[in-house]
Write a protein that holds these residues in place. Structure first.
Motif, PDB file in Angstrom:
ATOM      1  N   VAL A  77      -5.883  -1.569   4.252  1.00 30.59           N
ATOM      2  CA  VAL A  77      -7.050  -2.214   4.834  1.00 30.59           C
ATOM      3  C   VAL A  77      -8.236  -2.224   3.875  1.00 30.59           C
ATOM      4  CG1 VAL A  77      -8.740  -1.986   6.670  1.00 30.59           C
ATOM      5  CG2 VAL A  77      -6.320  -1.639   7.162  1.00 30.59           C
TER       6      VAL A  77
ATOM      7  N   THR B  34      -6.379   6.369  11.982  1.00 35.35           N
ATOM      8  CA  THR B  34      -6.389   5.265  11.000  1.00 35.35           C
ATOM      9  C   THR B  34      -5.469   4.141  11.456  1.00 35.35           C
ATOM     10  OG1 THR B  34      -4.698   6.343   9.655  1.00 35.35           O
ATOM     11  CG2 THR B  34      -6.985   6.680   8.995  1.00 35.35           C
TER      12      THR B  34
ATOM     13  N   GLY C 224      -6.557   0.602  11.918  1.00 36.12           N
ATOM     14  CA  GLY C 224      -5.979  -0.307  10.932  1.00 36.12           C
ATOM     15  C   GLY C 224      -5.010  -1.326  11.505  1.00 36.12           C
TER      16      GLY C 224
ATOM     17  N   ASP D  34       0.870  -1.172   0.000  1.00 36.88           N
ATOM     18  CA  ASP D  34       0.000   0.000   0.000  1.00 36.88           C
ATOM     19  C   ASP D  34       0.908   1.223   0.000  1.00 36.88           C
ATOM     20  OD1 ASP D  34       0.602   0.635   2.738  1.00 36.88           O
ATOM     21  OD2 ASP D  34      -1.414   1.425   2.956  1.00 36.88           O
TER      22      ASP D  34
ATOM     23  N   PHE E 152      -6.458  -4.648  12.442  1.00 36.29           N
ATOM     24  CA  PHE E 152      -6.886  -5.331  11.224  1.00 36.29           C
ATOM     25  C   PHE E 152      -5.698  -5.946  10.488  1.00 36.29           C
ATOM     26  CE2 PHE E 152      -7.842  -5.449   6.704  1.00 36.29           C
ATOM     27  CZ  PHE E 152      -9.010  -6.177   6.717  1.00 36.29           C
ATOM     28  N   PHE E 153      -4.607  -5.198  10.459  1.00 40.66           N
ATOM     29  CA  PHE E 153      -3.373  -5.678   9.848  1.00 40.66           C
ATOM     30  C   PHE E 153      -2.917  -6.969  10.541  1.00 40.66           C
ATOM     31  CE2 PHE E 153       1.196  -5.607   9.055  1.00 40.66           C
ATOM     32  CZ  PHE E 153       1.252  -5.206   7.736  1.00 40.66           C
TER      33      PHE E 153
ATOM     34  N   PHE F 184      -2.322   3.036   6.529  1.00 37.92           N
ATOM     35  CA  PHE F 184      -3.250   1.914   6.683  1.00 37.92           C
ATOM     36  C   PHE F 184      -4.497   1.944   5.803  1.00 37.92           C
ATOM     37  CE2 PHE F 184      -0.819   1.469  10.590  1.00 37.92           C
ATOM     38  CZ  PHE F 184      -0.544   0.129  10.536  1.00 37.92           C
ATOM     39  N   VAL F 185      -4.858   3.137   5.304  1.00 36.22           N
ATOM     40  CA  VAL F 185      -6.077   3.203   4.493  1.00 36.22           C
ATOM     41  C   VAL F 185      -5.930   2.337   3.237  1.00 36.22           C
ATOM     42  CG1 VAL F 185      -7.643   4.728   3.248  1.00 36.22           C
ATOM     43  CG2 VAL F 185      -6.489   5.531   5.304  1.00 36.22           C
TER      44      VAL F 185
END
Lengths: 258, 359
Positions: free
Chosen positions: B287, B338, B342, B110, B345-346, B283-284
């Protein structure tokens, strides 16, 4: 169909194919055989325009490879390579649809013809049951069948296969080869396949090219070149060739070294 | 050809048009709702009736309506601009993430993990210190260019580091990205400190913020984000085919080198545009594509618009939290929010990488 003249290619500092020449004619069913590292895969990559030759020339349907745009080439040659490493969980039917890419214009929606071709290719490879399954969740053999359907959906006159049935069980492998045989006979599809299994080659290929250390050792009709002498030269293993009555083709037994 | 006769369109198994439209509409409705909610929140609490009124008649003289001119300014020029910027920035970052993941066949790629965001921030802050990025619109427009130069530089460094043994490995690439990113972050801090800038501007570039942004910034990045997004959508089909691998894609008629170049170029451009006005928001891009792929499948022509909307929504929500969480009225950097959302979630993705990442 494909003319190969004094082709040399390989990787930086390491020439794998050292000058080979042959022609593939329309409607041929050719097996390329040879031990590991003999350059089979490299040769197929060069024929498919993936690996630029370092010398010599390859022409497909009369046009030199380097003058064909990628999409044009993909309308002439469909190729399947040994390993597939698919990243995203596409449903199988979408993977087969990707095979239509070289025939589609950019903003074109897929036509009825595209859909019909996809349907037919999935039917003959018996992959309809897998249509909704995710390609990443399939076994190796199932993946190979779906990819075969995808390659057939390219509707090319030439098909290059590199061990494209290696993960299939015997039943599936023979079934796929029977499909290829039928397409070869009825539609004049030219098939060139790299194989490890000499006996499958003996059953289906009408011409065999033996490669060793990047050179052609023998090239000719299967009955003619599938001799104990040739096989022993190429594989350096004693062999026994017999012709079972029920098969009607030569079959090979490799003998353990004495 | 007897397949034609019994052809049934429903073997297609693609997420149906209705489902896709429902997803898009849901995202748009959520964005508008969040925008509405966030417009009332802040140091000035503004009644939602007023917000609604101003939204529907933005150009009406306010004197006669009993609405303070100051309120009008806050709703339309401060908060609405910020909402639009959040959506554009979030959308751009998420879209860039989806492209990097597709083009590099790398689920961990990303703009942030590849170091592109930090590279862009470095380029932009260097430009400001060298004095070519003042506060005027004319010089401000040089900022995205400088950010883009920084982004490409970082990407090149990461690429060099990532292919040490001649091949581009998934994990090595991300490792290289983190290294370059960390290094450039400290360079930004150093540059700013030497320039005797306040800590807050350093934090702005490294952690990201949408504080004090206006319509000027929206207009500044809109051309890049719009053109970039359209370019990316133009290559949607090629992105699909690339997920089968380089050789396969080439054998199917995709000009892999050309597609990869243009996609890396464009994804870095929209990242740079976003970073030039918002700093590094992490992270946007990582994710959102994964979540949306789980929702509507991996086909890029469907996926990419949804990724843009979802990314916009996420940053909008994160920005709302960032500016309203602290009771003191102080703003948090949006990148903090974020990252907090995030990070877990990561971890989840990593723990279940067999299933989601095919690592």
């Amino acid at each position: 169909m494909i003319q190969v003249r004094d082709l040399r290619c390989g990787y930086p500092g390491h020439e794998v194919i050292g000058g080979v020449s042959f022609d593939f004619l329309q409607g041929e069913f050719v097996g390329i055989l040879g031990p590991n590292g003999s350059g089979k895969t490299t040769l197929l990559l060069a024929l498919g325009g993936i690996l630029p030759p370092s010398g010599g020339e390859v022409a497909v349907l009369g046009t030199p490879l380097n003058r064909l745009r990628p999409k044009e080439l993909a309308r002439r040659i469909a190729a399947l390579c040994q390993n597939s490493d698919i990243r995203f969980p596409f449903p199988c039917v979408e993977v087969v649809h990707m095979g239509r890419y070289p025939h589609q214009k950019r903003w074109q929606m897929e036509s009825r013809h595209d859909a019909a071709v996809v349907f037919r290719c999935m039917a003959i490879t018996e992959t309809q049951d897998l249509a909704e399954r995710l390609i990443t969740a399939l076994s190796g053999g199932e993946q190979q069948r779906v990819l075969m359907a995808k390659a057939l959906a390219q509707e090319t006159p030439i098909l290059l296969l590199d061990e494209a049935t290696s993960a299939m069980d015997v039943h599936r492998k023979l079934q796929i080869f029977r499909v290829l045989e039928k397409l070869n006979r009825d539609d004049g599809l030219t098939v060139v396949t790299v194989l490890h299994d000499v006996n499958v080659a003996a059953l289906f290929c009408r011409r065999i090219i033996f490669l060793k250390e990047g050179k052609v050792v023998a090239d000719g009709p299967t009955e003619g070149v599938l001799t104990e002498e040739n096989l022993e030269t190429v594989y350096q293993t004693p062999v026994l060739i017999h012709k079972p009555g029920a098969v009607g083709r030569k079959q090979v037994v490799f003998l353990p070294p004495p | 050809m007897n397949g034609t006769t019994c052809f049934q369109p429903n073997i297609h198994g693609r997420s149906s048009l209705r489902f896709r439209l429902a997803c898009y509409s849901a995202f748009i409705v959520l964005i508008i709702t969040t925008a509405f909610v966030t417009s009332g929140i802040g140091q000035f609490h503004i009644p939602y009736k007023t917000v609604l009124h101003l939204w529907f008649s933005p150009f009406e003289e306010t004197g006669g309506l009993g609405v303070d001119e100051r309120i009008r300014y806050i709703v339309l020029h401060v908060r609405l601009a910020r909402v639009c910027l959040a959506v554009a920035v979030g959308g751009a970052l998420a879209l860039a993430g989806a492209v990097y993941q597709g083009i590099l066949r790398n689920p961990l790629a990303d703009p942030f993990t590849l170091g592109v965001s930090t590279g862009a921030a470095f380029g932009a802050s260097a430009a400001i210190i060298l004095g070519i990025g003042g506060i005027h619109l004319l010089s401000l427009s040089a900022l995205p260019a400088a950010a883009f130069a920084g982004a490409m530089l970082a990407l090149y460094l990461v690429y060099l580091l990532g292919r040490i043994d001649g091949r581009l490995h998934t994990t090595t690439l991300v490792l290289a990205g983190i290294i370059v990113s960390t290094f450039l972050s400290s360079l930004i801090s150093l540059l700013k400190s030497l320039n005797e800038d306040s800590v807050s501007t350093i934090v702005f570039w490294i952690m990201g913020s949408l504080s004090g942004r206006s319509w000027v910034h929206v207009l500044l990045i809109l051309p890049y984000v719009a053109a970039g997004s359209l370019t990316i959508l133009y290559f949607a089909r090629e992105l699909d085919i690339l997920s089968l691998g380089d050789i396969q894609a080439q054998q199917m008629g995709v000009d892999v080198q050309r597609v990869r170049f243009w996609m890396l170029f464009t994804a870095s451009l929209i990242t740079a545009a976003a970073v030039a006005v918002s700093g590094v928001i992490g992270f946007v891009g990582l994710v959102v594509p994964h979540l949306v792929r789980l929702l509507i499948g991996p086909r890029h022509s469907t996926l990419l618009p949804a990724v843009f909307l979802a990314g916009g929504l996420l940053v909008l929500i994160a920005d709302t939290i960032a500016r309203s969480l602290l009771a003191s009225g102080e703003e948090l950097p949006v990148g903090v929010v974020t990252a907090i959302l995030g990070g877990p979630f990561f971890c989840y993705l990593l723990l279940h990488r067999r299933k989601y990442l095919q690592l």
